[in-house]
Design a protein around this motif. Sequence first.
Motif, short mmCIF file in Angstrom:
data_model
loop_
_atom_site.label_atom_id
_atom_site.label_comp_id
_atom_site.label_asym_id
_atom_site.label_seq_id
_atom_site.Cartn_x
_atom_site.Cartn_y
_atom_site.Cartn_z
N UNK A 331 1.07 -1.48 -0.24
CA UNK A 331 -0.08 0.06 -0.10
C UNK A 331 1.22 1.43 -0.50
N UNK A 332 1.91 1.29 -0.13
CA UNK A 332 3.12 2.27 0.39
C UNK A 332 3.28 3.14 -0.80
N UNK A 333 3.12 1.75 -2.19
CA UNK A 333 3.30 2.89 -3.04
C UNK A 333 2.74 3.73 -3.58
N UNK A 334 1.12 3.77 -3.22
CA UNK A 334 -0.16 4.66 -3.48
C UNK A 334 0.24 5.83 -2.73
N UNK A 335 0.60 5.82 -1.32
CA UNK A 335 0.78 7.10 -0.50
C UNK A 335 2.37 7.71 -1.53
N UNK A 336 3.10 7.23 -1.89
CA UNK A 336 4.65 7.62 -2.33
C UNK A 336 4.38 8.23 -3.75
N UNK A 337 3.05 7.68 -4.24
CA UNK A 337 2.55 7.70 -5.86
C UNK A 337 1.66 9.54 -4.94
N UNK A 338 1.27 9.05 -4.08
CA UNK A 338 0.22 10.54 -3.79
C UNK A 338 1.05 11.82 -3.95
N UNK A 339 2.40 11.46 -3.14
CA UNK A 339 3.53 12.46 -2.50
C UNK A 339 4.24 13.22 -3.43
N UNK A 340 4.94 11.72 -4.87
CA UNK A 340 5.52 12.14 -5.90
C UNK A 340 4.97 13.46 -6.92
N UNK A 341 3.42 12.91 -6.99
CA UNK A 341 2.56 13.55 -8.20
C UNK A 341 2.62 14.68 -7.24
N UNK A 342 2.05 14.80 -6.23
CA UNK A 342 2.21 16.22 -5.95
C UNK A 342 3.06 17.35 -5.62
N UNK A 343 4.02 17.04 -5.85
CA UNK A 343 5.28 17.23 -5.99
C UNK A 343 5.79 18.27 -7.04
N UNK A 344 5.32 17.07 -8.28
CA UNK A 344 5.54 17.24 -9.55
C UNK A 344 4.84 18.36 -10.29
N UNK A 345 3.91 18.82 -9.60
CA UNK A 345 2.49 18.98 -10.44
C UNK A 345 2.42 20.48 -9.26
N UNK A 346 3.24 20.42 -8.22
CA UNK A 346 3.59 22.36 -7.51
C UNK A 346 3.84 22.84 -8.05
N UNK A 347 3.29 24.05 -8.20
CA UNK A 347 4.31 25.48 -8.94
C UNK A 347 5.51 25.10 -8.03
N UNK A 348 7.15 25.51 -9.06
CA UNK A 348 7.97 25.47 -8.17
C UNK A 348 9.03 26.99 -8.58
N UNK A 349 9.84 26.95 -7.25
CA UNK A 349 10.67 27.31 -6.50
C UNK A 349 12.17 26.95 -5.58
N UNK A 350 12.96 26.85 -5.99
CA UNK A 350 14.18 26.79 -5.21
C UNK A 350 14.52 28.41 -4.26
N UNK A 351 13.74 28.91 -4.02
CA UNK A 351 14.37 30.88 -3.79
C UNK A 351 14.84 30.10 -1.89
N UNK A 352 13.73 29.17 -1.21
CA UNK A 352 14.28 28.68 0.23
C UNK A 352 15.33 27.91 0.26
#
Length: 439
Positions: A331-352
């Motif tokens: 089941x952990x694969x679903x959770x990791x997929x959720x997180x990876x997709x969220x990060x991939x589709x989030x707006x990006x900034x490396x200012x921090x």
Amino acid sequence: MDLFSYMRENTMEKESPLAARLRPTSLEEIVGQKHILGKDKLLYRAIKADKLSSLIFFGPPGTGKTTIAKVIAHTTSAEFTQINATVAGKKDMEEVVAAAKDTMGMYQKKTILFIDEIHRFNKGQQDYLLPFVEDGTIILIGATTENPYFEVNSALLSRSVIFELKPLEQQDIKELIQRAITDKEKGLGGYEACIDEDALTFLADMAGGDARSALNAIELGVMTTERSEDGKIHITLEVASECIQKRVVKYDKTGNNHYDTISAFIKSMRGSDPDAAVYYLAKMLYAGESVTFIARRIMICASEDVGMADPQALQVAVAASLAVERVGMPEAQIILSHAAIYVATAPKSNTACNAIFSAMECVRQKGDLKVPTHLMDAHYKGAAKLGHGDGYQYAHDYPKHYAHQQYLPDEIKGETFYEPTDMGYEAQIQKYLSWIKES
């Protein structure tokens, strides 16, 4: 060679796997690797001229590392010796070095030492070779499936020319399969086999650039398939799929494939490609990578590459990290997929990321700068006598809960470390900072 030895070697050759029997003996027979074996390339010219320096070949299994070494063995005038690092020890190397010294002293012939799986040698074993490589007693040819920059001593690397072998192209694999079926001397030509075009394409694709995998599959197919009414062995798509049931994922959790795959995973999330991110995630999970390791990389990416453009990304990544430890696979694969997709589709900034790096560099260059007196702690006894806290303006006592005062040390007054972009939530941060500073 006596009659018994000749018969034994001849029998072993006939009984060898197809991939071993078909191994080329000349440069012209090698399929693929044109980027290093083209007629205008350094390695091709060096082998032809028999002017070799120490070499290291690295690449996935079945791409021709041992094949090239064997071709060198057939073409060189030097003495050629081979050992495998998985079973050889220091005593074996001492014997090779002693023989190499005798060969040079008596016949003025160099010795080429081919070490397969050289990454299996520990640091001490690799160090032992160094002086003999350096003085020319032996010419080293190492083969490894691992990135030599991680697995081979830097001293040996600096004395060797490194060549990376790449997975064979589909057309190269097709050529090898056809050669295997038609070659009557070393291949399967005597069996009168034929292969359908769709089966040929399927095997070439499923082999994943690994010649050995393709040849093992076609050998299994020919040896286990009954003849048809026309007297021939037909390798159909169904037969081919049975002989190579599953594509092997080339992934070693301690090797360069590990680093390459996790690098591609992170760069796919950074590059806002959720499909690629999920693919590399699947590849790692399929190969048995630790879910906690993957979760850590997602958390880092959430701060480094998404940052303040979507502060929620880090919360999702942290929550996923905690969840996979409690839930486990599958089941952990679903959770990791959720997180990876969220990060991939989030707006990006490396200012921090940039902000802390810039601040760290400032601290490194400027040293321990004095905190402005009005910001110093004024709560302990005697602080008032030192003037600590004098003139400090409490932000909540002012309009917009903002007081115009200096916070950085005098030496770097006005320095800017955090520069928000107009991406995602950071656009609101920009507006807020501009609004509170308006007079």
